[in-house]
Design a protein around this motif. Structure first.
Motif, PDB file in Angstrom:
ATOM      1  N   VAL A 112       2.564  18.594  -1.316  1.00  0.00           N
ATOM      2  CA  VAL A 112       3.400  19.611  -1.954  1.00  0.00           C
ATOM      3  C   VAL A 112       3.476  20.865  -1.089  1.00  0.00           C
ATOM      4  O   VAL A 112       4.542  21.463  -0.917  1.00  0.00           O
ATOM      5  N   MET A 113       2.343  21.270  -0.521  1.00  0.00           N
ATOM      6  CA  MET A 113       2.270  22.533   0.221  1.00  0.00           C
ATOM      7  C   MET A 113       2.308  22.351   1.732  1.00  0.00           C
ATOM      8  O   MET A 113       2.315  23.325   2.462  1.00  0.00           O
ATOM      9  N   TYR A 114       2.324  21.125   2.217  1.00  0.00           N
ATOM     10  CA  TYR A 114       2.285  20.893   3.658  1.00  0.00           C
ATOM     11  C   TYR A 114       2.881  19.519   3.944  1.00  0.00           C
ATOM     12  O   TYR A 114       2.917  18.650   3.064  1.00  0.00           O
ATOM     13  N   PRO A 115       3.366  19.284   5.163  1.00  0.00           N
ATOM     14  CA  PRO A 115       3.889  17.951   5.512  1.00  0.00           C
ATOM     15  C   PRO A 115       2.761  16.936   5.540  1.00  0.00           C
ATOM     16  O   PRO A 115       1.872  16.985   6.389  1.00  0.00           O
ATOM     17  N   LEU A 116       2.771  16.010   4.615  1.00  0.00           N
ATOM     18  CA  LEU A 116       1.655  15.103   4.384  1.00  0.00           C
ATOM     19  C   LEU A 116       1.387  14.191   5.582  1.00  0.00           C
ATOM     20  O   LEU A 116       0.267  14.165   6.125  1.00  0.00           O
ATOM     21  N   VAL A 117       2.393  13.428   5.998  1.00  0.00           N
ATOM     22  CA  VAL A 117       2.206  12.461   7.085  1.00  0.00           C
ATOM     23  C   VAL A 117       1.837  13.171   8.385  1.00  0.00           C
ATOM     24  O   VAL A 117       0.963  12.711   9.132  1.00  0.00           O
ATOM     25  N   TYR A 118       2.464  14.296   8.642  1.00  0.00           N
ATOM     26  CA  TYR A 118       2.190  15.049   9.869  1.00  0.00           C
ATOM     27  C   TYR A 118       0.724  15.461   9.925  1.00  0.00           C
ATOM     28  O   TYR A 118       0.056  15.323  10.960  1.00  0.00           O
ATOM     29  N   ASN A 119       0.186  15.958   8.830  1.00  0.00           N
ATOM     30  CA  ASN A 119      -1.208  16.395   8.809  1.00  0.00           C
ATOM     31  C   ASN A 119      -2.179  15.222   8.873  1.00  0.00           C
ATOM     32  O   ASN A 119      -3.253  15.323   9.468  1.00  0.00           O
ATOM     33  N   LEU A 120      -1.811  14.100   8.252  1.00  0.00           N
ATOM     34  CA  LEU A 120      -2.667  12.918   8.324  1.00  0.00           C
ATOM     35  C   LEU A 120      -2.747  12.398   9.756  1.00  0.00           C
ATOM     36  O   LEU A 120      -3.828  11.986  10.223  1.00  0.00           O
ATOM     37  N   LYS A 121      -1.631  12.421  10.466  1.00  0.00           N
ATOM     38  CA  LYS A 121      -1.641  11.963  11.853  1.00  0.00           C
ATOM     39  C   LYS A 121      -2.442  12.907  12.730  1.00  0.00           C
ATOM     40  O   LYS A 121      -3.164  12.467  13.643  1.00  0.00           O
ATOM     41  N   ARG A 122      -2.341  14.198  12.473  1.00  0.00           N
ATOM     42  CA  ARG A 122      -3.125  15.166  13.247  1.00  0.00           C
ATOM     43  C   ARG A 122      -4.615  14.977  13.005  1.00  0.00           C
ATOM     44  O   ARG A 122      -5.449  15.259  13.883  1.00  0.00           O
ATOM     45  N   ALA A 123      -4.965  14.504  11.796  1.00  0.00           N
ATOM     46  CA  ALA A 123      -6.370  14.251  11.477  1.00  0.00           C
ATOM     47  C   ALA A 123      -6.822  12.859  11.932  1.00  0.00           C
ATOM     48  O   ALA A 123      -7.957  12.465  11.654  1.00  0.00           O
ATOM     49  N   HIS A 124      -5.918  12.129  12.624  1.00  0.00           N
ATOM     50  CA  HIS A 124      -6.212  10.790  13.142  1.00  0.00           C
ATOM     51  C   HIS A 124      -6.618   9.829  12.017  1.00  0.00           C
ATOM     52  O   HIS A 124      -7.553   9.031  12.165  1.00  0.00           O
ATOM     53  N   ALA A 125      -5.906   9.916  10.917  1.00  0.00           N
ATOM     54  CA  ALA A 125      -6.166   9.016   9.790  1.00  0.00           C
ATOM     55  C   ALA A 125      -5.712   7.602  10.155  1.00  0.00           C
ATOM     56  O   ALA A 125      -4.818   7.399  10.984  1.00  0.00           O
ATOM     57  N   ALA A 126      -6.336   6.625   9.523  1.00  0.00           N
ATOM     58  CA  ALA A 126      -5.982   5.232   9.765  1.00  0.00           C
ATOM     59  C   ALA A 126      -4.540   4.971   9.307  1.00  0.00           C
ATOM     60  O   ALA A 126      -4.088   5.547   8.312  1.00  0.00           O
ATOM     61  N   PRO A 127      -3.818   4.113  10.010  1.00  0.00           N
ATOM     62  CA  PRO A 127      -2.423   3.839   9.616  1.00  0.00           C
ATOM     63  C   PRO A 127      -2.284   3.354   8.179  1.00  0.00           C
ATOM     64  O   PRO A 127      -1.324   3.729   7.496  1.00  0.00           O
ATOM     65  N   TRP A 128      -3.218   2.515   7.709  1.00  0.00           N
ATOM     66  CA  TRP A 128      -3.125   2.023   6.331  1.00  0.00           C
ATOM     67  C   TRP A 128      -3.274   3.167   5.330  1.00  0.00           C
ATOM     68  O   TRP A 128      -2.631   3.162   4.283  1.00  0.00           O
ATOM     69  N   LEU A 129      -4.121   4.160   5.662  1.00  0.00           N
ATOM     70  CA  LEU A 129      -4.301   5.305   4.769  1.00  0.00           C
ATOM     71  C   LEU A 129      -3.029   6.149   4.720  1.00  0.00           C
ATOM     72  O   LEU A 129      -2.637   6.639   3.650  1.00  0.00           O
ATOM     73  N   ILE A 130      -2.381   6.315   5.869  1.00  0.00           N
ATOM     74  CA  ILE A 130      -1.118   7.068   5.903  1.00  0.00           C
ATOM     75  C   ILE A 130      -0.067   6.375   5.046  1.00  0.00           C
ATOM     76  O   ILE A 130       0.660   7.030   4.290  1.00  0.00           O
ATOM     77  N   ASP A 131       0.001   5.040   5.145  1.00  0.00           N
ATOM     78  CA  ASP A 131       0.976   4.288   4.351  1.00  0.00           C
ATOM     79  C   ASP A 131       0.692   4.433   2.854  1.00  0.00           C
ATOM     80  O   ASP A 131       1.615   4.610   2.054  1.00  0.00           O
ATOM     81  N   VAL A 132      -0.576   4.347   2.473  1.00  0.00           N
ATOM     82  CA  VAL A 132      -0.939   4.448   1.059  1.00  0.00           C
ATOM     83  C   VAL A 132      -0.643   5.843   0.520  1.00  0.00           C
ATOM     84  O   VAL A 132      -0.054   6.000  -0.556  1.00  0.00           O
ATOM     85  N   MET A 133      -1.022   6.868   1.279  1.00  0.00           N
ATOM     86  CA  MET A 133      -0.818   8.244   0.817  1.00  0.00           C
ATOM     87  C   MET A 133       0.669   8.584   0.701  1.00  0.00           C
ATOM     88  O   MET A 133       1.091   9.236  -0.247  1.00  0.00           O
ATOM     89  N   SER A 134       1.458   8.125   1.667  1.00  0.00           N
ATOM     90  CA  SER A 134       2.895   8.444   1.641  1.00  0.00           C
ATOM     91  C   SER A 134       3.658   7.615   0.612  1.00  0.00           C
ATOM     92  O   SER A 134       4.800   7.935   0.281  1.00  0.00           O
ATOM     93  N   ALA A 135       3.031   6.528   0.115  1.00  0.00           N
ATOM     94  CA  ALA A 135       3.689   5.685  -0.890  1.00  0.00           C
ATOM     95  C   ALA A 135       3.355   6.104  -2.307  1.00  0.00           C
ATOM     96  O   ALA A 135       3.903   5.516  -3.253  1.00  0.00           O
ATOM     97  N   ASN A 136       2.499   7.105  -2.490  1.00  0.00           N
ATOM     98  CA  ASN A 136       2.203   7.526  -3.857  1.00  0.00           C
ATOM     99  C   ASN A 136       3.451   8.130  -4.477  1.00  0.00           C
ATOM    100  O   ASN A 136       4.230   8.816  -3.805  1.00  0.00           O
ATOM    101  N   PRO A 137       3.725   7.851  -5.748  1.00  0.00           N
ATOM    102  CA  PRO A 137       5.036   8.175  -6.330  1.00  0.00           C
ATOM    103  C   PRO A 137       5.413   9.648  -6.250  1.00  0.00           C
ATOM    104  O   PRO A 137       6.581   9.969  -6.008  1.00  0.00           O
ATOM    105  N   ALA A 138       4.465  10.555  -6.455  1.00  0.00           N
ATOM    106  CA  ALA A 138       4.800  11.982  -6.389  1.00  0.00           C
ATOM    107  C   ALA A 138       5.301  12.337  -5.000  1.00  0.00           C
ATOM    108  O   ALA A 138       6.308  13.062  -4.846  1.00  0.00           O
TER     109      ALA A 138
END
Length: 311
Positions: free
Chosen positions: A232-258
């Motif tokens: 809501v307050m920041y670009p989600l995928v961009y910050n997850l990639k900067r934090a070197h999150a696992a690709p599956w985690l990025i997919d799960v987080m970006s697929a949440n309905p909100a």
């Protein structure tokens, strides 16, 4: 039964067996009787709800009008509350924490306000839904009507409130240099899909809250966690990639309905953003969430129809 014999004696005959007469079900069918409070079939339940569509619309409008009736500014708070929330988030995340991540101020402000308004729609629907039955027991016990009318009317109330907020959002967009474009027509299907999702969520929480009132105390903490997990307050995928999150985690987080509905609304209003691109399969995800939660939540609520307001 008795009868007189030829010598004047009275002979008693056996009373008729109840097995010889019609059953209770046959008598009920003959005289058009039904079990009080029994759950109707799903198709009949939908027809009952459609027959009370005017009540649902009037009830939601009345609730919306009464919500701020005691406040001096009245209905102004319908848009002032989410706007003030957006200002607070801008000061904390945009100024103090600098989570804009390369976005200009004219981009980050509508980015933030859009996220706050869209998430508030889901949050308010959930918070109203969890109390839809437990908070209206007097109405539930006094009148016979399909109970799903209550959570549906509360979700409709939040949609009406969001439409007022959208007027403010348009002013924010224009003041930041984002002029109307053809993609703005996509706002309508995004809101429709999110409304179906929110209604299903409200129905699920209404059934759960009717038996567990304490859920209403726990839900704000769940919604706050969901808020921070939805970008809501920041670009989600961009910050997850900067934090070197696992690709599956990025997919799960970006697929949440909100997050999905927020991304679609931002894309519709602001177009493609380098730091917050529209995730792949966003539209199928939005449709899937709306159908699964909307229809599933309705069936889940209907299955407990005869238990609401009892005990």
């Amino acid at each position: 039964m008795s009868e007189t014999t030829h010598d004047g004696a009275v002979a008693m005959s056996a009373p008729p067996s109840p097995d010889n007469g019609p059953t209770a079900a046959e008598l009920a069918g003959k005289y058009g009787l039904a079990v009080s409070g029994a759950r109707p079939g799903l198709a009949a339940y939908v027809r009952q709800l459609w027959g009370r569509r005017h009540f649902i619309a009037a009830f939601s409008s009345a609730k919306l009008t009464a919500q701020y009736s005691q406040a001096k500014l009245g209905q102004v708070w319908q848009v002032a509350t989410p706007l003030l929330n957006a200002l607070v988030y801008y000061f904390i995340f945009g100024v103090l924490m600098n989570t804009k991540r390369g976005m200009s101020t004219n981009t980050f402000i509508p980015f933030l306000v859009t996220g706050v308004f869209v998430f508030t729609f889901t949050q308010s629907s959930a918070m109203a839904g969890v109390r839809a039955i437990s908070g209206n027991l007097g109405l539930v016990r006094a009148l016979h009507f399909p109970r799903a009318a209550l959570p549906i009317s509360f979700a409709l109330q939040q949609l009406q409130q969001l439409l007022y907020s959208m007027l403010v959002l348009v002013l924010v967009l224009v003041s930041c240099g984002h002029m109307p474009r053809m993609s703005w027509v996509l706002v309508a299907p995004v809101l429709l899909l999110q409304f179906f999702f929110n209604t299903g969520l409200a129905l699920v929480l209404a059934r759960m809250g009717s038996k567990t009132p304490d859920l209403a105390q726990l839900l704000p903490f769940i919604m706050r966690t969901w808020l921070y997990a939805s970008g809501v307050m920041y670009p989600l995928v961009y910050n997850l990639k900067r934090a070197h999150a696992a690709p599956w985690l990025i997919d799960v987080m970006s697929a949440n309905p909100a997050a999905v509905y927020i991304d679609l609304m931002r894309y519709s209003l602001m177009g493609h953003m380098k730091t917050s691109p529209l995730p792949h399969h966003a539209w199928p995800l939005a449709l899937g969430w709306a159908l699964v939660v909307g229809i599933g939540g309705f069936v889940y609520f209907w299955k407990a129809e005869e238990r609401y307001g009892r005990g």
